[in-house]
Design a protein around this motif. Structure first.
Motif, short mmCIF file in Angstrom:
data_model
loop_
_atom_site.label_atom_id
_atom_site.label_comp_id
_atom_site.label_asym_id
_atom_site.label_seq_id
_atom_site.Cartn_x
_atom_site.Cartn_y
_atom_site.Cartn_z
N VAL A 205 8.89 31.16 68.54
CA VAL A 205 7.43 31.21 68.64
C VAL A 205 6.93 32.65 68.55
N PHE A 206 7.75 33.61 68.97
CA PHE A 206 7.32 35.01 68.92
C PHE A 206 7.28 35.51 67.48
N GLY A 207 8.13 34.99 66.63
CA GLY A 207 8.06 35.31 65.21
C GLY A 207 6.80 34.77 64.58
N TRP A 208 6.46 33.52 64.92
CA TRP A 208 5.22 32.93 64.43
C TRP A 208 4.01 33.68 64.96
N LEU A 209 4.10 34.12 66.20
CA LEU A 209 3.01 34.89 66.80
C LEU A 209 2.84 36.23 66.08
N ALA A 210 3.95 36.87 65.73
CA ALA A 210 3.88 38.13 64.98
C ALA A 210 3.28 37.90 63.60
N LEU A 211 3.67 36.81 62.94
CA LEU A 211 3.11 36.48 61.64
C LEU A 211 1.61 36.22 61.73
N ALA A 212 1.18 35.46 62.72
CA ALA A 212 -0.24 35.18 62.92
C ALA A 212 -1.01 36.46 63.20
N THR A 213 -0.41 37.37 63.97
CA THR A 213 -1.05 38.65 64.25
C THR A 213 -1.27 39.42 62.96
N GLY A 214 -0.25 39.47 62.13
CA GLY A 214 -0.37 40.17 60.84
C GLY A 214 -1.44 39.56 59.95
N VAL A 215 -1.49 38.23 59.91
CA VAL A 215 -2.49 37.55 59.08
C VAL A 215 -3.89 37.84 59.61
N LEU A 216 -4.08 37.82 60.93
CA LEU A 216 -5.39 38.11 61.49
C LEU A 216 -5.82 39.55 61.23
N LEU A 217 -4.86 40.46 61.22
CA LEU A 217 -5.20 41.86 60.94
C LEU A 217 -5.51 42.09 59.47
N LEU A 218 -5.15 41.15 58.61
CA LEU A 218 -5.53 41.25 57.20
C LEU A 218 -7.04 41.08 57.01
#
Length: 100
Positions: free
Chosen positions: A14-27
């Motif tokens: 879940v922390f990998g998915w959370l990191a991916l979601a963070t990156g997408v939101l920062l886009l």
């Protein structure tokens, strides 16, 4: 086996998915900066934004792992409200002068 054992929240991935979601939101602000001068973030803004998103997301995951599933919605609401308060304080200093 408890009621939450098959949940994504219980998996370390879940922390990998959370990191991916963070990156997408920062886009979102990164792309917005290409089209308007109203969004003007620097590297520090992206770092703080990423830490806030990932940090509060992680806080929810860690809290949810200790709570029964029926408390997840309330926990999520509290995490989101605290996140929005901290974000607003850092952005414009709603109640203090941190963002000014």
């Amino acid at each position: 086996m408890n009621e939450n054992s098959g949940s994504l929240v219980m998996r370390n991935g879940v922390f990998g998915w959370l990191a991916l979601a963070t990156g997408v939101l920062l886009l979102v602000p990164l792309v917005a900066m290409q089209f308007t001068s109203a969004v003007n973030w620097n590297l520090a803004d992206f770092i703080v934004g990423g830490l806030l998103i990932f940090g509060f997301g992680s806080a929810f995951v860690l809290a949810a792992r200790r709570l029964q599933r029926r408390y997840w919605l309330a926990t999520g609401a509290v995490v989101v409200l605290v996140f929005l308060y901290v974000w607003a304080e850092l952005a414009v200093g709603v109640f203090t002068h941190l963002g000014s």
